[in-house]
Design a protein around this motif. Structure first.
Motif, PDB file in Angstrom:
ATOM      1  N   HIS A 229       0.821  -1.205   0.000  1.00  0.00           N
ATOM      2  CA  HIS A 229       0.000   0.000   0.000  1.00  0.00           C
ATOM      3  C   HIS A 229       0.859   1.260   0.000  1.00  0.00           C
ATOM      4  N   GLU A 230       1.876   1.284   0.842  1.00  0.00           N
ATOM      5  CA  GLU A 230       2.708   2.476   0.972  1.00  0.00           C
ATOM      6  C   GLU A 230       4.173   2.106   0.756  1.00  0.00           C
ATOM      7  N   SER A 231       4.892   2.958   0.032  1.00  0.00           N
ATOM      8  CA  SER A 231       6.336   2.830  -0.121  1.00  0.00           C
ATOM      9  C   SER A 231       6.973   4.011   0.596  1.00  0.00           C
ATOM     10  N   VAL A 232       7.913   3.722   1.490  1.00  0.00           N
ATOM     11  CA  VAL A 232       8.510   4.747   2.340  1.00  0.00           C
ATOM     12  C   VAL A 232       9.917   5.084   1.850  1.00  0.00           C
ATOM     13  N   PHE A 233      10.189   6.389   1.734  1.00  0.00           N
ATOM     14  CA  PHE A 233      11.479   6.891   1.259  1.00  0.00           C
ATOM     15  C   PHE A 233      12.109   7.792   2.314  1.00  0.00           C
ATOM     16  N   ASN A 234      13.416   7.910   2.262  1.00  0.00           N
ATOM     17  CA  ASN A 234      14.125   8.901   3.064  1.00  0.00           C
ATOM     18  C   ASN A 234      14.078  10.220   2.298  1.00  0.00           C
ATOM     19  N   PRO A 235      13.354  11.217   2.810  1.00  0.00           N
ATOM     20  CA  PRO A 235      13.226  12.470   2.048  1.00  0.00           C
ATOM     21  C   PRO A 235      14.520  13.265   1.959  1.00  0.00           C
ATOM     22  N   ASN A 236      15.512  12.924   2.772  1.00  0.00           N
ATOM     23  CA  ASN A 236      16.775  13.655   2.726  1.00  0.00           C
ATOM     24  C   ASN A 236      17.592  13.311   1.485  1.00  0.00           C
ATOM     25  N   ASP A 237      17.599  12.026   1.111  1.00  0.00           N
ATOM     26  CA  ASP A 237      18.399  11.634  -0.054  1.00  0.00           C
ATOM     27  C   ASP A 237      17.595  10.927  -1.137  1.00  0.00           C
ATOM     28  N   GLY A 238      16.292  10.708  -0.902  1.00  0.00           N
ATOM     29  CA  GLY A 238      15.441  10.109  -1.921  1.00  0.00           C
ATOM     30  C   GLY A 238      15.560   8.607  -2.043  1.00  0.00           C
ATOM     31  N   ASN A 239      16.252   7.968  -1.124  1.00  0.00           N
ATOM     32  CA  ASN A 239      16.408   6.521  -1.218  1.00  0.00           C
ATOM     33  C   ASN A 239      15.204   5.788  -0.643  1.00  0.00           C
ATOM     34  N   TYR A 240      14.843   4.682  -1.294  1.00  0.00           N
ATOM     35  CA  TYR A 240      13.752   3.833  -0.823  1.00  0.00           C
ATOM     36  C   TYR A 240      14.177   3.132   0.459  1.00  0.00           C
ATOM     37  N   ARG A 241      13.246   3.031   1.420  1.00  0.00           N
ATOM     38  CA  ARG A 241      13.554   2.382   2.689  1.00  0.00           C
ATOM     39  C   ARG A 241      12.799   1.072   2.896  1.00  0.00           C
ATOM     40  N   CYS A 242      11.466   1.081   2.726  1.00  0.00           N
ATOM     41  CA  CYS A 242      10.717  -0.128   3.064  1.00  0.00           C
ATOM     42  C   CYS A 242       9.268  -0.010   2.605  1.00  0.00           C
ATOM     43  N   PRO A 243       8.563  -1.157   2.541  1.00  0.00           N
ATOM     44  CA  PRO A 243       7.116  -1.113   2.324  1.00  0.00           C
ATOM     45  C   PRO A 243       6.397  -0.837   3.640  1.00  0.00           C
ATOM     46  N   ASN A 244       5.175  -0.354   3.527  1.00  0.00           N
ATOM     47  CA  ASN A 244       4.343  -0.130   4.704  1.00  0.00           C
ATOM     48  C   ASN A 244       2.889  -0.295   4.279  1.00  0.00           C
ATOM     49  N   SER A 245       1.993  -0.300   5.246  1.00  0.00           N
ATOM     50  CA  SER A 245       0.571  -0.367   4.920  1.00  0.00           C
ATOM     51  C   SER A 245      -0.226   0.469   5.896  1.00  0.00           C
ATOM     52  N   GLN A 246      -1.120   1.274   5.374  1.00  0.00           N
ATOM     53  CA  GLN A 246      -2.011   2.080   6.197  1.00  0.00           C
ATOM     54  C   GLN A 246      -3.366   1.397   6.374  1.00  0.00           C
ATOM     55  N   GLN A 247      -3.876   0.824   5.315  1.00  0.00           N
ATOM     56  CA  GLN A 247      -5.215   0.241   5.355  1.00  0.00           C
ATOM     57  C   GLN A 247      -5.215  -1.271   5.179  1.00  0.00           C
ATOM     58  N   GLY A 248      -4.068  -1.836   4.844  1.00  0.00           N
ATOM     59  CA  GLY A 248      -3.973  -3.282   4.724  1.00  0.00           C
ATOM     60  C   GLY A 248      -3.577  -3.927   6.033  1.00  0.00           C
ATOM     61  N   TYR A 249      -3.429  -5.272   6.020  1.00  0.00           N
ATOM     62  CA  TYR A 249      -3.085  -5.989   7.238  1.00  0.00           C
ATOM     63  C   TYR A 249      -1.624  -5.790   7.613  1.00  0.00           C
ATOM     64  N   SER A 250      -0.741  -5.798   6.622  1.00  0.00           N
ATOM     65  CA  SER A 250       0.684  -5.661   6.919  1.00  0.00           C
ATOM     66  C   SER A 250       1.423  -5.154   5.694  1.00  0.00           C
ATOM     67  N   PRO A 251       2.665  -4.700   5.861  1.00  0.00           N
ATOM     68  CA  PRO A 251       3.453  -4.287   4.694  1.00  0.00           C
ATOM     69  C   PRO A 251       3.788  -5.435   3.749  1.00  0.00           C
ATOM     70  N   PHE A 252       3.623  -6.673   4.235  1.00  0.00           N
ATOM     71  CA  PHE A 252       4.051  -7.828   3.440  1.00  0.00           C
ATOM     72  C   PHE A 252       2.873  -8.686   2.978  1.00  0.00           C
ATOM     73  N   SER A 253       1.674  -8.140   3.105  1.00  0.00           N
ATOM     74  CA  SER A 253       0.494  -8.777   2.514  1.00  0.00           C
ATOM     75  C   SER A 253      -0.118  -7.787   1.532  1.00  0.00           C
ATOM     76  N   THR A 254      -1.142  -8.203   0.831  1.00  0.00           N
ATOM     77  CA  THR A 254      -1.731  -7.340  -0.206  1.00  0.00           C
ATOM     78  C   THR A 254      -3.138  -6.907   0.165  1.00  0.00           C
ATOM     79  N   TRP A 255      -3.274  -5.623   0.438  1.00  0.00           N
ATOM     80  CA  TRP A 255      -4.579  -4.989   0.630  1.00  0.00           C
ATOM     81  C   TRP A 255      -5.244  -4.925  -0.743  1.00  0.00           C
ATOM     82  N   THR A 256      -6.393  -5.568  -0.884  1.00  0.00           N
ATOM     83  CA  THR A 256      -6.917  -5.789  -2.236  1.00  0.00           C
ATOM     84  C   THR A 256      -7.469  -4.534  -2.898  1.00  0.00           C
ATOM     85  N   ARG A 257      -7.907  -3.539  -2.125  1.00  0.00           N
ATOM     86  CA  ARG A 257      -8.320  -2.305  -2.807  1.00  0.00           C
ATOM     87  C   ARG A 257      -7.106  -1.587  -3.376  1.00  0.00           C
ATOM     88  N   GLY A 258      -5.975  -1.624  -2.650  1.00  0.00           N
ATOM     89  CA  GLY A 258      -4.750  -1.063  -3.210  1.00  0.00           C
ATOM     90  C   GLY A 258      -4.331  -1.790  -4.468  1.00  0.00           C
TER      91      GLY A 258
END
Length: 436
Positions: A229-258
């Motif tokens: 659902h969410e991809s998290v970046f470091n805004p200081n250098d623009g590098n990708y950090r990790c997946p996350n989820s706001q409305q799904g069960y977890s960053p490592f499962s798939t929220w089906t509306r997303g």
């Protein structure tokens, strides 16, 4: 896995007609009871639409539904509802700098009205057209201002802040692309002209690269077609950090509306960029569309209605849930009919573009189920159109069994209109209007 049958849009016509007949009463009921001071309607509670303060992202679906109803039936009362409410209420959404939802709110209202005029469905009116065009130009530019740079491009950041790329935003790119088609640009510091087309393409590339998985060993849970659902970046250098989820069960499962937003968004983008081209081609976009549509087909029950998250813990109690039709009344985990309404259009559009019956038939299966009971709301006293929708389950904002959502109802009408136009031989439904 979704059942791949031998369906046709024409075979679904009776269901489509009935859906729009029921839809008329729902729209009238909401108009009669809704108080604008309470905010935009979000989901039903006991069959009546209620508001849920978070961000105002559903108002365009409310008035856009009336416009789609006119489009499907020709009943002018709905055109007047949609047009009058858009002009009276939607202006603050055009300059709303705090959300990533311009494609939802403004293309569903001003955009649909302009499209109808471009198609000759409503009379040409120079002043009216100028109003819609100016609104859409502004909306696309304001949306494009929410920009975070990455080490390899950039993205429109979510309301969470500059570190956050939401998968939902793929469909808000409509706002940038319509604005671009109207000849508009975003003016930046030192009068720099910023291409809305380029920003839309960069955001789509970031979504495909970071939010979609391809089974290529990216992490221990890299299943082809899975979506974060969410991809998290470091805004200081623009590098990708990790997946996350706001409305799904977890960053490592798939929220089906997303998942559904990505399916529908990429399928539409492919249609759009087929016409204007993209530097380096569209293979990466087609790869993302195929992967997500395949994942949906393979991880959804045979009738095409998904559970709200493919990793939701209660699914273990259902046994082989991918092989039995979805249970909208399950006490283990809820289904999400709104995800089905969005995903159906993605499957249909991708299947039509590629000429591949698997996607096309899967989309028709979803529509066939969605436009019949127990998902179609036949109770005249219920304001929702499509039942069994979920909003934010982790927060407890769950319309749930027997309830509806404004986005689910809107997208059901949109995919219904898409199919009805194919049945009637009307113009192919495109968010940017007729082909130039």
């Amino acid at each position: 896995m979704i059942r791949i049958a031998d369906l046709t849009p024409a075979g679904l016509e009776p269901k489509l007609r009935r859906m729009f007949e029921l839809s008329a009463g729902k729209i009238r009921s909401i108009e009669k009871s809704w108080d604008p001071a309470q905010g935009a309607p979000v989901f039903t509670a006991g069959g009546r639409y209620t508001s849920r303060g978070w961000t105002e992202w559903t108002q365009g679906f409310q008035f856009g539904s009336a416009i789609l109803q006119f489009d499907a039936t020709g009943e002018r009362e709905f055109l007047e509802i949609g047009r009058e409410r858009t002009m009276a209420i939607m202006a603050p959404h055009l300059t709303h700098t705090g959300v990533h939802d311009h494609g939802f709110n403004n293309v569903s209202t001003y955009g649909n009205l302009l499209r109808l005029m471009m198609e000759g469905r409503i009379p040409e009116n120079r002043q009216e057209r100028a109003c819609y065009e100016l609104a859409l130009k502004c909306s696309g530019a304001v949306q494009a201002m929410r920009w975070s740079r990455t080490a390899d491009g950039g993205y429109i950041y979510s309301f969470n802040g500059p570190h956050s790329l939401f998968v939902d935003t793929i469909r808000t790119l409509r706002a940038l692309l319509v604005s671009h088609q109207l000849g508009h640009v975003l003016m930046g510091e030192n009068d720099r002209k910023i291409s809305l087309l380029e920003r839309a393409l960069e955001h789509a590339e970031a979504t495909a690269r970071y939010a979609v998985y391809y089974g290529e060993g990216r992490d221990a849970y890299d299943v082809r077609g899975r979506v974060a659902h969410e991809s998290v970046f470091n805004p200081n250098d623009g590098n990708y950090r990790c997946p996350n989820s706001q409305q799904g069960y977890s960053p490592f499962s798939t929220w089906t509306r997303g998942l559904a937003w990505v399916m529908c968004g990429f399928a539409e983008l492919l249609e759009f960029f087929d016409g204007v081209g993209a530097p380096g081609g569209l293979d990466w976009m087609e790869k993302a569309a195929r992967a997500t549509c395949d994942f949906y087909i393979e991880n959804t029950p045979p009738d095409g209605i998904p559970y709200w998250d493919t990793g939701a813990p209660g699914l273990a109690q259902l046994g082989d849930w991918r092989s039995a039709c979805a249970d909208p009344w399950s006490a283990c985990e809820p289904v999400d009919s709104s995800a089905a309404a969005i995903a159906a259009q993605g499957l249909l559009r991708l299947g039509k573009r590629l000429g591949e019956g698997r996607y096309w038939q899967a989309g028709l299966t979803v529509a066939d189920t969605l436009f019949g009971e127990p998902y179609l709301s036949v109770d005249a006293g219920h304001q929702g159109l499509i039942l069994h929708s979920v909003y934010h389950r982790p927060n407890g904002w769950c319309a749930g069994a027997g309830e509806s959502s404004m986005w689910g109802d809107y997208h059901a009408r949109e995919v219904g209109l898409y199919l009805l136009r194919l049945v009637e031989g009307g113009p192919y439904l495109r968010f940017w209007g007729v082909e130039s």
